[in-house]
Motif scaffolding. Structure first.
Motif, PDB file in Angstrom:
ATOM      1  N   THR A  91     109.331 -42.689 136.469  1.00  0.00           N
ATOM      2  CA  THR A  91     109.802 -41.674 135.534  1.00  0.00           C
ATOM      3  C   THR A  91     109.492 -42.153 134.123  1.00  0.00           C
ATOM      4  OG1 THR A  91     111.563 -40.993 137.029  1.00  0.00           O
ATOM      5  CG2 THR A  91     111.809 -40.382 134.714  1.00  0.00           C
ATOM      6  N   VAL A  92     108.741 -41.337 133.410  1.00  0.00           N
ATOM      7  CA  VAL A  92     108.347 -41.641 132.039  1.00  0.00           C
ATOM      8  C   VAL A  92     108.818 -40.488 131.162  1.00  0.00           C
ATOM      9  CG1 VAL A  92     106.366 -42.017 130.503  1.00  0.00           C
ATOM     10  CG2 VAL A  92     106.332 -42.937 132.822  1.00  0.00           C
ATOM     11  N   MET A  93     109.308 -40.813 129.967  1.00  0.00           N
ATOM     12  CA  MET A  93     109.722 -39.776 129.032  1.00  0.00           C
ATOM     13  C   MET A  93     108.498 -39.258 128.286  1.00  0.00           C
ATOM     14  SD  MET A  93     112.767 -39.086 129.459  1.00  0.00           S
ATOM     15  CE  MET A  93     114.157 -39.711 130.361  1.00  0.00           C
ATOM     16  N   GLU A  94     108.290 -37.958 128.417  1.00  0.00           N
ATOM     17  CA  GLU A  94     107.122 -37.312 127.817  1.00  0.00           C
ATOM     18  C   GLU A  94     107.540 -36.499 126.596  1.00  0.00           C
ATOM     19  OE1 GLU A  94     103.746 -33.887 128.594  1.00  0.00           O
ATOM     20  OE2 GLU A  94     105.623 -33.842 129.717  1.00  0.00           O
ATOM     21  N   ILE A  95     106.747 -36.591 125.557  1.00  0.00           N
ATOM     22  CA  ILE A  95     106.893 -35.684 124.419  1.00  0.00           C
ATOM     23  C   ILE A  95     106.010 -34.481 124.706  1.00  0.00           C
ATOM     24  CG2 ILE A  95     106.465 -35.331 121.966  1.00  0.00           C
ATOM     25  CD1 ILE A  95     107.015 -38.277 121.549  1.00  0.00           C
ATOM     26  N   GLY A  96     106.640 -33.314 124.735  1.00  0.00           N
ATOM     27  CA  GLY A  96     105.905 -32.081 124.971  1.00  0.00           C
ATOM     28  C   GLY A  96     106.047 -31.160 123.767  1.00  0.00           C
ATOM     29  N   TYR A  97     105.015 -30.390 123.491  1.00  0.00           N
ATOM     30  CA  TYR A  97     105.045 -29.466 122.363  1.00  0.00           C
ATOM     31  C   TYR A  97     104.178 -28.261 122.677  1.00  0.00           C
ATOM     32  CZ  TYR A  97     101.410 -33.000 121.615  1.00  0.00           C
ATOM     33  OH  TYR A  97     100.410 -33.923 121.805  1.00  0.00           O
ATOM     34  N   MET A  98     104.659 -27.111 122.258  1.00  0.00           N
ATOM     35  CA  MET A  98     103.944 -25.848 122.445  1.00  0.00           C
ATOM     36  C   MET A  98     104.425 -24.893 121.353  1.00  0.00           C
ATOM     37  SD  MET A  98     104.169 -23.165 125.634  1.00  0.00           S
ATOM     38  CE  MET A  98     103.318 -24.182 126.823  1.00  0.00           C
ATOM     39  N   LEU A  99     103.508 -24.491 120.509  1.00  0.00           N
ATOM     40  CA  LEU A  99     103.868 -23.621 119.397  1.00  0.00           C
ATOM     41  C   LEU A  99     103.245 -22.247 119.538  1.00  0.00           C
ATOM     42  CD1 LEU A  99     103.556 -26.046 116.376  1.00  0.00           C
ATOM     43  CD2 LEU A  99     105.598 -25.394 117.608  1.00  0.00           C
ATOM     44  N   ALA A 100     103.922 -21.259 118.992  1.00  0.00           N
ATOM     45  CA  ALA A 100     103.371 -19.907 118.959  1.00  0.00           C
ATOM     46  C   ALA A 100     102.070 -19.937 118.143  1.00  0.00           C
ATOM     47  CB  ALA A 100     104.379 -18.946 118.336  1.00  0.00           C
ATOM     48  N   ARG A 101     101.091 -19.189 118.580  1.00  0.00           N
ATOM     49  CA  ARG A 101      99.757 -19.219 117.979  1.00  0.00           C
ATOM     50  C   ARG A 101      99.778 -18.960 116.476  1.00  0.00           C
ATOM     51  NH1 ARG A 101      96.081 -14.712 119.106  1.00  0.00           N
ATOM     52  NH2 ARG A 101      97.506 -14.440 120.829  1.00  0.00           N
ATOM     53  N   ARG A 102     100.666 -18.082 116.023  1.00  0.00           N
ATOM     54  CA  ARG A 102     100.692 -17.754 114.591  1.00  0.00           C
ATOM     55  C   ARG A 102     101.115 -18.942 113.728  1.00  0.00           C
ATOM     56  NH1 ARG A 102     105.101 -15.572 116.867  1.00  0.00           N
ATOM     57  NH2 ARG A 102     107.137 -15.904 115.894  1.00  0.00           N
ATOM     58  N   HIS A 103     101.629 -19.997 114.367  1.00  0.00           N
ATOM     59  CA  HIS A 103     102.064 -21.179 113.625  1.00  0.00           C
ATOM     60  C   HIS A 103     101.118 -22.368 113.786  1.00  0.00           C
ATOM     61  CE1 HIS A 103     105.689 -19.151 112.510  1.00  0.00           C
ATOM     62  NE2 HIS A 103     106.006 -18.939 113.771  1.00  0.00           N
ATOM     63  N   TRP A 104     100.001 -22.161 114.489  1.00  0.00           N
ATOM     64  CA  TRP A 104      99.029 -23.236 114.664  1.00  0.00           C
ATOM     65  C   TRP A 104      98.415 -23.604 113.320  1.00  0.00           C
ATOM     66  CZ3 TRP A 104      95.680 -21.567 119.486  1.00  0.00           C
ATOM     67  CH2 TRP A 104      96.486 -21.586 120.625  1.00  0.00           C
ATOM     68  N   GLY A 105      98.051 -24.867 113.187  1.00  0.00           N
ATOM     69  CA  GLY A 105      97.325 -25.323 112.009  1.00  0.00           C
ATOM     70  C   GLY A 105      98.189 -25.616 110.789  1.00  0.00           C
ATOM     71  N   ASN A 106      99.505 -25.576 110.951  1.00  0.00           N
ATOM     72  CA  ASN A 106     100.403 -25.831 109.826  1.00  0.00           C
ATOM     73  C   ASN A 106     101.079 -27.197 109.889  1.00  0.00           C
ATOM     74  OD1 ASN A 106     100.131 -23.256 108.495  1.00  0.00           O
ATOM     75  ND2 ASN A 106     101.259 -22.391 110.209  1.00  0.00           N
ATOM     76  N   GLY A 107     100.721 -28.010 110.877  1.00  0.00           N
ATOM     77  CA  GLY A 107     101.305 -29.341 110.993  1.00  0.00           C
ATOM     78  C   GLY A 107     102.671 -29.387 111.662  1.00  0.00           C
ATOM     79  N   TYR A 108     103.131 -28.241 112.177  1.00  0.00           N
ATOM     80  CA  TYR A 108     104.455 -28.210 112.812  1.00  0.00           C
ATOM     81  C   TYR A 108     104.511 -29.083 114.063  1.00  0.00           C
ATOM     82  CZ  TYR A 108     105.860 -24.203 109.902  1.00  0.00           C
ATOM     83  OH  TYR A 108     106.186 -23.379 108.862  1.00  0.00           O
ATOM     84  N   ALA A 109     103.465 -29.048 114.880  1.00  0.00           N
ATOM     85  CA  ALA A 109     103.473 -29.836 116.121  1.00  0.00           C
ATOM     86  C   ALA A 109     103.553 -31.324 115.802  1.00  0.00           C
ATOM     87  CB  ALA A 109     102.245 -29.528 116.973  1.00  0.00           C
ATOM     88  N   LYS A 110     102.777 -31.777 114.825  1.00  0.00           N
ATOM     89  CA  LYS A 110     102.808 -33.192 114.444  1.00  0.00           C
ATOM     90  C   LYS A 110     104.186 -33.581 113.913  1.00  0.00           C
ATOM     91  CE  LYS A 110      97.919 -33.383 113.227  1.00  0.00           C
ATOM     92  NZ  LYS A 110      96.966 -33.413 112.111  1.00  0.00           N
TER      93      LYS A 110
END
Length: 171
Positions: A91-110
């Motif tokens: 069991t490993v702890m995973e960081i997962g992220y998924m953003l709505a397309r309209r918010h891509w490219g704004n650095g929110y995921a990072k």
């Protein structure tokens, strides 16, 4: 209202997933571009199961995928958090992220992923964290690399090859 905030960054609030997030998540899970690297779109039942799975993770592990909201407006950005995953019988702890397309490219995921990494290492004392990414998902790979994760290996999971990016604790 009882919203359980987990993490706050300069621009983002990450809070526990609730039943009221169903409509926003269903839209996210039915965007072909967002779901391109996943096993497929999620229907209404699967979206409810997703919310329940995250509630169980929060209760059992104290972590889950959390709803990412704009800190100023409260707008739904997507989801980001920490979930337990099985990798080669561990069991490993995973960081997962998924953003709505309209918010891509704004650095929110990072920004959100970095907050999760810091929380996992500093608050939860996880010794190692991972990101499981479709090898063709270059944007997700860039996020993982930006927060200091390094490619470890490729495994077979969810009936396809998955690249494992890992980072050991700061300590």
């Amino acid at each position: 209202m009882g919203v359980k905030t987990k993490l706050v960054t300069d621009r983002i609030r990450l809070r526990c997933m609730e039943d009221r997030d169903y409509v926003s998540l269903l839209k996210l899970f039915n965007d072909h571009d967002v779901m391109k690297y996943y096993s497929g779109l999620k229907d209404k039942r699967q979206t409810r199961e997703w919310i329940n799975w995250n509630k169980r993770n929060e209760k059992g592990y104290g972590v889950s995928l959390w709803i990412a909201e704009d800190r100023q407006t409260g707008d739904f950005l997507g989801q980001c958090g920490i979930v337990p995953q099985q990798i080669e019988n561990q069991t490993v702890m995973e960081i997962g992220y998924m953003l709505a397309r309209r918010h891509w490219g704004n650095g929110y995921a990072k920004e959100a992923a970095q907050a999760c990494l810091d929380y996992g290492f500093n608050e939860r004392q996880f010794g190692k964290m991972a990101a499981l990414i479709d090898p063709d998902n270059k944007a997700s790979i860039r996020v993982a690399e930006h927060i200091g994760m390094l490619y470890s290996r490729t495994i077979k999971k969810w009936n396809k090859p998955i690249a494992v990016y890992e980072r050991k604790s700061y300590n």
